[in-house]
Design a protein around this motif. Structure first.
Motif, PDB file in Angstrom:
ATOM      1  N   ASP A 107      -3.168  19.854 -37.035  1.00  0.00           N
ATOM      2  CA  ASP A 107      -4.258  18.961 -36.637  1.00  0.00           C
ATOM      3  C   ASP A 107      -4.479  17.870 -37.691  1.00  0.00           C
ATOM      4  O   ASP A 107      -5.123  18.098 -38.709  1.00  0.00           O
ATOM      5  CB  ASP A 107      -5.541  19.784 -36.438  1.00  0.00           C
ATOM      6  CG  ASP A 107      -6.709  18.956 -35.944  1.00  0.00           C
ATOM      7  OD1 ASP A 107      -6.524  17.758 -35.641  1.00  0.00           O
ATOM      8  OD2 ASP A 107      -7.828  19.497 -35.860  1.00  0.00           O
ATOM      9  N   ARG A 108      -3.883  16.694 -37.442  1.00  0.00           N
ATOM     10  CA  ARG A 108      -4.081  15.510 -38.291  1.00  0.00           C
ATOM     11  C   ARG A 108      -3.582  15.727 -39.729  1.00  0.00           C
ATOM     12  O   ARG A 108      -4.172  15.202 -40.665  1.00  0.00           O
ATOM     13  CB  ARG A 108      -5.546  15.068 -38.296  1.00  0.00           C
ATOM     14  CG  ARG A 108      -6.086  14.693 -36.921  1.00  0.00           C
ATOM     15  CD  ARG A 108      -7.594  14.559 -36.885  1.00  0.00           C
ATOM     16  NE  ARG A 108      -8.213  15.824 -37.251  1.00  0.00           N
ATOM     17  CZ  ARG A 108      -8.939  15.993 -38.334  1.00  0.00           C
ATOM     18  NH1 ARG A 108      -9.157  14.993 -39.160  1.00  0.00           N
ATOM     19  NH2 ARG A 108      -9.486  17.167 -38.595  1.00  0.00           N
ATOM     20  N   GLY A 202      -5.172  22.677 -40.394  1.00  0.00           N
ATOM     21  CA  GLY A 202      -5.898  21.422 -40.348  1.00  0.00           C
ATOM     22  C   GLY A 202      -5.520  20.409 -41.411  1.00  0.00           C
ATOM     23  O   GLY A 202      -4.659  20.654 -42.264  1.00  0.00           O
ATOM     24  N   ASN A 203      -6.193  19.296 -41.365  1.00  0.00           N
ATOM     25  CA  ASN A 203      -6.019  18.192 -42.303  1.00  0.00           C
ATOM     26  C   ASN A 203      -6.248  18.643 -43.739  1.00  0.00           C
ATOM     27  O   ASN A 203      -7.089  19.502 -44.014  1.00  0.00           O
ATOM     28  CB  ASN A 203      -7.001  17.075 -41.932  1.00  0.00           C
ATOM     29  CG  ASN A 203      -7.010  15.935 -42.902  1.00  0.00           C
ATOM     30  OD1 ASN A 203      -7.741  15.946 -43.889  1.00  0.00           O
ATOM     31  ND2 ASN A 203      -6.212  14.929 -42.640  1.00  0.00           N
ATOM     32  N   THR A 206     -10.134  17.500 -44.622  1.00  0.00           N
ATOM     33  CA  THR A 206     -11.254  17.849 -43.728  1.00  0.00           C
ATOM     34  C   THR A 206     -11.002  19.090 -42.884  1.00  0.00           C
ATOM     35  O   THR A 206     -11.908  19.544 -42.175  1.00  0.00           O
ATOM     36  CB  THR A 206     -11.567  16.663 -42.798  1.00  0.00           C
ATOM     37  OG1 THR A 206     -10.394  16.344 -42.027  1.00  0.00           O
ATOM     38  CG2 THR A 206     -11.975  15.439 -43.615  1.00  0.00           C
ATOM     39  N   SER A 209     -10.390  19.791 -36.881  1.00  0.00           N
ATOM     40  CA  SER A 209     -11.485  19.055 -36.251  1.00  0.00           C
ATOM     41  C   SER A 209     -12.421  20.013 -35.517  1.00  0.00           C
ATOM     42  O   SER A 209     -12.005  21.082 -35.057  1.00  0.00           O
ATOM     43  CB  SER A 209     -10.939  18.021 -35.270  1.00  0.00           C
ATOM     44  OG  SER A 209     -10.294  18.661 -34.183  1.00  0.00           O
ATOM     45  N   LYS A 210     -13.678  19.635 -35.422  1.00  0.00           N
ATOM     46  CA  LYS A 210     -14.684  20.489 -34.769  1.00  0.00           C
ATOM     47  C   LYS A 210     -14.302  20.810 -33.334  1.00  0.00           C
ATOM     48  O   LYS A 210     -14.503  21.924 -32.851  1.00  0.00           O
ATOM     49  CB  LYS A 210     -16.048  19.814 -34.816  1.00  0.00           C
ATOM     50  CG  LYS A 210     -16.664  19.751 -36.208  1.00  0.00           C
ATOM     51  CD  LYS A 210     -18.046  19.111 -36.170  1.00  0.00           C
ATOM     52  CE  LYS A 210     -18.660  19.070 -37.568  1.00  0.00           C
ATOM     53  NZ  LYS A 210     -20.004  18.423 -37.558  1.00  0.00           N
ATOM     54  N   GLU A 211     -13.741  19.817 -32.636  1.00  0.00           N
ATOM     55  CA  GLU A 211     -13.386  20.019 -31.232  1.00  0.00           C
ATOM     56  C   GLU A 211     -12.297  21.077 -31.089  1.00  0.00           C
ATOM     57  O   GLU A 211     -12.414  21.987 -30.260  1.00  0.00           O
ATOM     58  CB  GLU A 211     -12.919  18.696 -30.620  1.00  0.00           C
ATOM     59  CG  GLU A 211     -12.674  18.785 -29.125  1.00  0.00           C
ATOM     60  CD  GLU A 211     -12.238  17.459 -28.526  1.00  0.00           C
ATOM     61  OE1 GLU A 211     -12.315  17.319 -27.290  1.00  0.00           O
ATOM     62  OE2 GLU A 211     -11.786  16.583 -29.281  1.00  0.00           O
TER      63      GLU A 211
END
Length: 251
Positions: A107-108, A202-203, A206, A209-211
């Motif tokens: 994710d990103r 994740g990134n 961060t 993401s919340k979603e």
């Protein structure tokens, strides 16, 4: 008009060269188009993008000027040697082949070397496909390929417009989605990786993401016993993937 202005990436620029690359079936990693670009040749480009389901990034001209000082005509496209797939095509194929899907979602993730290192580990443990977002992901360039020791060529990469929707599709297909988060209550040893599953990383800054985190089935974490409260994402990913492999072997 191939250029090496950016030593790390192969990219082309100019309206007609980009159109020709798309029509020739070249894999477009990312494409940047100047805001408010107009004209008949741009209309051709827009039609080619729509036909091939390529989503452009609309940016100020200053960003394009940072890629090249030559006459880019408002468009720069980064070319990848790696083909991209769609998760809705990969998953049914895995089940048809009698496999237990084992997927990885990034994710990103923005660091090219992290991405390459993760691809190397993922290929070693038998990940069936890596899912990344169309926007916000590290470029799949020569650095990524080198860091992966060429493993990127041996693993399917799926590019998805919306990772949360991809997670929903996986769940509807009977695949459990585990999200790696420092705030999770469960350790990686407390969940079942032996059934069809996908692991989300994740990134670097961060996290997930919340979603995507909200859509995931379970949140998991690694035990941290020292004073340093986090691991590099590629190291953490490797530890989680090998726990999954351990469970699959012992099943």
């Amino acid at each position: 008009m191939l250029t090496n202005d950016n030593k790390k990436d192969d990219f082309i620029f100019g309206l007609r060269p980009v159109i020709e690359a798309i029509e020739a079936g070249k894999t477009i990693d990312k494409i940047f188009v100047q805001n408010a670009l107009q004209g008949p040749i741009y209309a051709e480009l827009k039609a080619a993008l729509a036909k091939n389901k390529i989503r452009p990034n609309y940016v100020p001209v200053e960003k394009l000027n940072r890629f090249t000082r030559k006459n880019h005509q408002g468009v720069v496209a980064f070319i990848s040697d790696v083909p991209f797939y769609k998760v809705e095509d990969i998953v049914p194929q895995l089940f048809e082949e009698g496999k237990t899907p084992f997927l990885l979602i990034l994710d990103r993730l923005t660091d090219v070397r992290n991405f390459g290192a993760i691809c190397r580990t993922a290929e070693c443990v038998g990940i069936d496909a890596i899912i990344i977002p169309e926007k916000g992901a590290a470029p799949i360039n020569s650095d990524a390929i080198k860091t992966s020791a060429g493993a990127i060529y041996n693993i399917k990469i799926c590019k998805e417009n919306n990772l949360a929707h991809a997670v929903d599709f996986l769940q509807q297909s009977g695949i459990t989605v585990f999200a790696a988060s420092e705030k999770a209550q469960k350790l990686i040893y407390d969940v079942n990786f032996s059934e069809p599953c996908a692991i989300v990383m994740g990134n670097e800054e961060t996290g997930i993401s919340k979603e995507v985190l909200h859509h995931s089935d379970e949140k998991i974490k690694l035990p941290i016993e020292g004073k340093t409260q986090s691991l590099n994402v590629s190291v953490a990913c490797g530890a989680i993937l090998y726990e999954a492999v351990r469970q699959k072997i012992l099943k």
